[in-house]
Design a protein around this motif. Structure first.
Motif, PDB file in Angstrom:
ATOM      1  N   VAL A  41       0.845  -1.195   0.000  1.00 43.42           N
ATOM      2  CA  VAL A  41       0.000   0.000   0.000  1.00 43.42           C
ATOM      3  C   VAL A  41       0.880   1.245   0.000  1.00 43.42           C
ATOM      4  N   GLY A  42       0.610   2.162  -0.930  1.00 44.64           N
ATOM      5  CA  GLY A  42       1.385   3.387  -1.015  1.00 44.64           C
ATOM      6  C   GLY A  42       2.663   3.254  -1.813  1.00 44.64           C
ATOM      7  N   GLY A  43       2.946   2.051  -2.324  1.00 46.92           N
ATOM      8  CA  GLY A  43       4.156   1.838  -3.111  1.00 46.92           C
ATOM      9  C   GLY A  43       3.974   2.236  -4.566  1.00 46.92           C
ATOM     10  N   GLY A  44       5.072   2.190  -5.315  1.00 44.11           N
ATOM     11  CA  GLY A  44       5.035   2.588  -6.718  1.00 44.11           C
ATOM     12  C   GLY A  44       4.168   1.696  -7.575  1.00 44.11           C
ATOM     13  N   ALA A  45       4.191   0.383  -7.319  1.00 44.08           N
ATOM     14  CA  ALA A  45       3.391  -0.551  -8.114  1.00 44.08           C
ATOM     15  C   ALA A  45       1.904  -0.301  -7.927  1.00 44.08           C
ATOM     16  N   ALA A  46       1.480  -0.042  -6.691  1.00 43.94           N
ATOM     17  CA  ALA A  46       0.063   0.226  -6.415  1.00 43.94           C
ATOM     18  C   ALA A  46      -0.390   1.477  -7.147  1.00 43.94           C
ATOM     19  N   ALA A  47       0.461   2.508  -7.143  1.00 42.68           N
ATOM     20  CA  ALA A  47       0.100   3.755  -7.817  1.00 42.68           C
ATOM     21  C   ALA A  47       0.011   3.575  -9.324  1.00 42.68           C
ATOM     22  N   ALA A  48       0.805   2.642  -9.868  1.00 42.99           N
ATOM     23  CA  ALA A  48       0.802   2.421 -11.311  1.00 42.99           C
ATOM     24  C   ALA A  48      -0.342   1.539 -11.778  1.00 42.99           C
ATOM     25  N   GLY A  49      -1.011   0.849 -10.848  1.00 47.71           N
ATOM     26  CA  GLY A  49      -2.151   0.011 -11.218  1.00 47.71           C
ATOM     27  C   GLY A  49      -1.880  -1.469 -11.229  1.00 47.71           C
ATOM     28  N   ILE A  50      -0.722  -1.892 -10.777  1.00 46.91           N
ATOM     29  CA  ILE A  50      -0.417  -3.322 -10.699  1.00 46.91           C
ATOM     30  C   ILE A  50      -1.190  -3.938  -9.534  1.00 46.91           C
TER      31      ILE A  50
END
Length: 516
Positions: free
Chosen positions: A347-356
């Motif tokens: 949660v809050g990481g780069g992958a989550a923000a990118a939609g992965i």
């Protein structure tokens, strides 16, 4: 005619002066620059003259590299077990120089190798060659002995950068480890078994090898089948340190023995492609399985040390399970046999923000096919927070590209954040922590604990002998299970002292030291 000649001479003089002035300006601009800039400047004036054509003849490559590989000798304070004794008498010896009962302690010594990468004295080696050393001495190929300063250490890659106060040194040219091919000839150069400069030859046996030698006490974000089944049942992420170690070794059968650590692995053109780091052997000596850290990863670590004094690492923010043709853990719903199955997104990481999302299968990184965790870790390990990486993901039978902006350690809960208030802050301990796992607690029969994930040289923990991997169970008598618990307990010490209780495979430890 004389007028024309005079104009020509004047123009030549002006042009020459401009070229010299431009070069001097360029040379001055190299102060504090990257290692790539330093190398480009050096080899612009000292071109590498090596040919790899024809039969296997490594004389030119060996002659070009050997002068730039040094012998590193280290001296350590004598101590037993995994750290200093916690005896009150030992504490008095530390602070007051001992008493009538102090026994003479002989210093211990070890040796390894290093590679000169700039003519002003920067040398890359292994972290384990210089870790905890009280004195680091470098023996140059002209037999000069000079003391070295440690610029930075990174246990997560087993790399270290040291520097000697010398100029005009021979330099080993950095190559491109991405271009290394399985089956090509390579040379290992170093000081095995305390012998003088030794060159051995072999081939690249494999790439992207992970042998589990770095950070064995850490449990990485490559989760086990048991942990994944538990996650499927409860929905709770594994409570353990995130993976910060990076293993993506170049494997070679060039003879590597104790003392080769930190030395050079070079191609037939005399270019550095790896830093020799480990061997796999039942006897402790060469059996044809040597491992080197790719130079492209080493370049990033070195540049960070030169710019910041520490490594700035970027993270994607996922937990994953490598796929294979073997039976998959329950809950993994894919027929794929290669790639990385995303089991959880931070949660809050780069992958989550990118939609992965969880359930995706990562197939490529920046267009390069990945089959196992080292493929991903090594490529991302070269990047910094804020850099972007393109992940090609398989979802619902279709491939889709996602651009992920890497985030720093705080996004994955690796670094202890400082908080205002009375008493000693976590940063003053010179250490970072992560919660101990249930498995670790069960192993040692403890109900609380945080794992020491890093120790900063010269700070409190380093000074009293606390090492990475120790599980801290109590701070000032208070059980601790998180960084927040450590911070809350620090001001509770008596008589301006901090007491620490911990456990490791070497036994139980109790430390006490003045609050700062």
């Amino acid at each position: 005619m004389k007028k024309i000649l005079g104009i020509t001479v004047l123009a030549a003089f002006i042009g020459g002066a401009a070229a010299i002035g431009g070069y001097k300006l360029f040379e001055r601009n190299q102060t504090g620059s990257t290692i790539t800039d330093k190398q480009n400047l050096y080899f612009a004036n000292n071109p590498l003259k090596v040919s790899s054509a024809g039969t296997a003849d490594f004389t030119q490559a060996a002659a070009a590299v050997a002068p730039g590989v040094v012998h590193i000798k280290t001296t350590y304070a004598a101590q037993s077990g995994g750290g200093r004794s916690s005896s009150p008498f030992d504490m008095m010896e530390d602070f007051f120089g001992g008493g009538g009962r102090q026994m003479q302690r002989m210093p211990r010594a070890a040796s390894g190798s290093g590679v000169i990468i700039s003519q002003d004295g920067y040398i890359v080696t292994n972290n384990h060659v210089v870790e905890n050393a009280e004195k680091v001495e470098v023996v140059l190929t002209d037999r000069r002995k000079v003391e070295a300063k440690i610029i930075g250490r990174d246990p997560n890659t087993d790399l270290a950068l040291i520097k000697v106060n010398a100029t005009g040194l021979p330099v080993v040219k950095m190559g491109n480890s991405d271009n290394v091919q399985v089956g090509e000839w390579v040379l290992a150069v170093g000081f095995p078994l305390d012998l003088n400069t030794t060159v051995t030859a072999g081939i690249v046996s494999a790439k992207n090898r992970s042998i589990g030698i770095i950070g064995r006490e850490q449990q990485g974000n490559e989760i086990t089948e048991e942990e994944y089944r538990e996650y499927q049942r409860t929905g709770k992420r594994p409570d353990r340190p995130a993976n910060t170690s990076i293993e993506s070794f170049i494997q070679t059968d060039a003879a590597i023995n104790p003392g080769n650590s930190g030395g050079a692995l070079v191609n037939a053109n005399g270019e550095l492609v790896g830093i020799n780091s480990a061997i796999a052997s039942q006897s402790g000596y060469n059996q044809g399985y040597g491992f080197a850290i790719p130079v492209n990863l080493a370049r990033k670590i070195v540049d960070d040390f030169m710019k910041y004094g520490s490594v700035k690492r970027g993270y994607i923010g996922v937990n994953f399970v490598p796929l294979s043709g073997e039976e998959k853990p329950e809950g993994i719903k894919t027929n794929e046999i290669s790639g990385l199955y995303v089991s959880d997104v931070v949660v809050g990481g780069g992958a989550a923000a990118a939609g992965i999302k969880a359930g995706d299968v990562i197939k490529k990184v920046d267009g390069v096919v990945i089959n196992d965790s080292p493929d991903l870790q090594e490529r991302v390990g070269r990047l910094n927070p804020g850099d972007k990486v393109k992940l090609t993901v398989l979802r619902d039978g279709a491939l889709k590209d996602y651009t992920v902006t890497l985030k720093g350690e705080a996004s994955v809960g690796l670094t202890a954040k400082n908080t205002a208030g009375k008493g000693m802050e976590v940063s003053k301990l010179g250490a970072t922590f992560a919660p101990a796992t249930q498995a670790q607690k069960a192993k040692y029969g403890i109900n609380s604990g945080v794992v020491v994930t890093s120790v900063t040289t010269g700070k409190a923990f380093d000074n009293i002998g606390v090492e990475k991997g120790l599980i801290i169970t109590k701070v000032n008598g208070q059980p601790v299970n998180s960084v927040a618990d450590v911070q809350k307990a620090l001001p509770l010490g008596r008589n301006n002292m901090v007491s620490i209780s911990g456990v490791s495979e070497q036994g139980s430890y109790n430390y006490s030291f003045p609050a700062q």
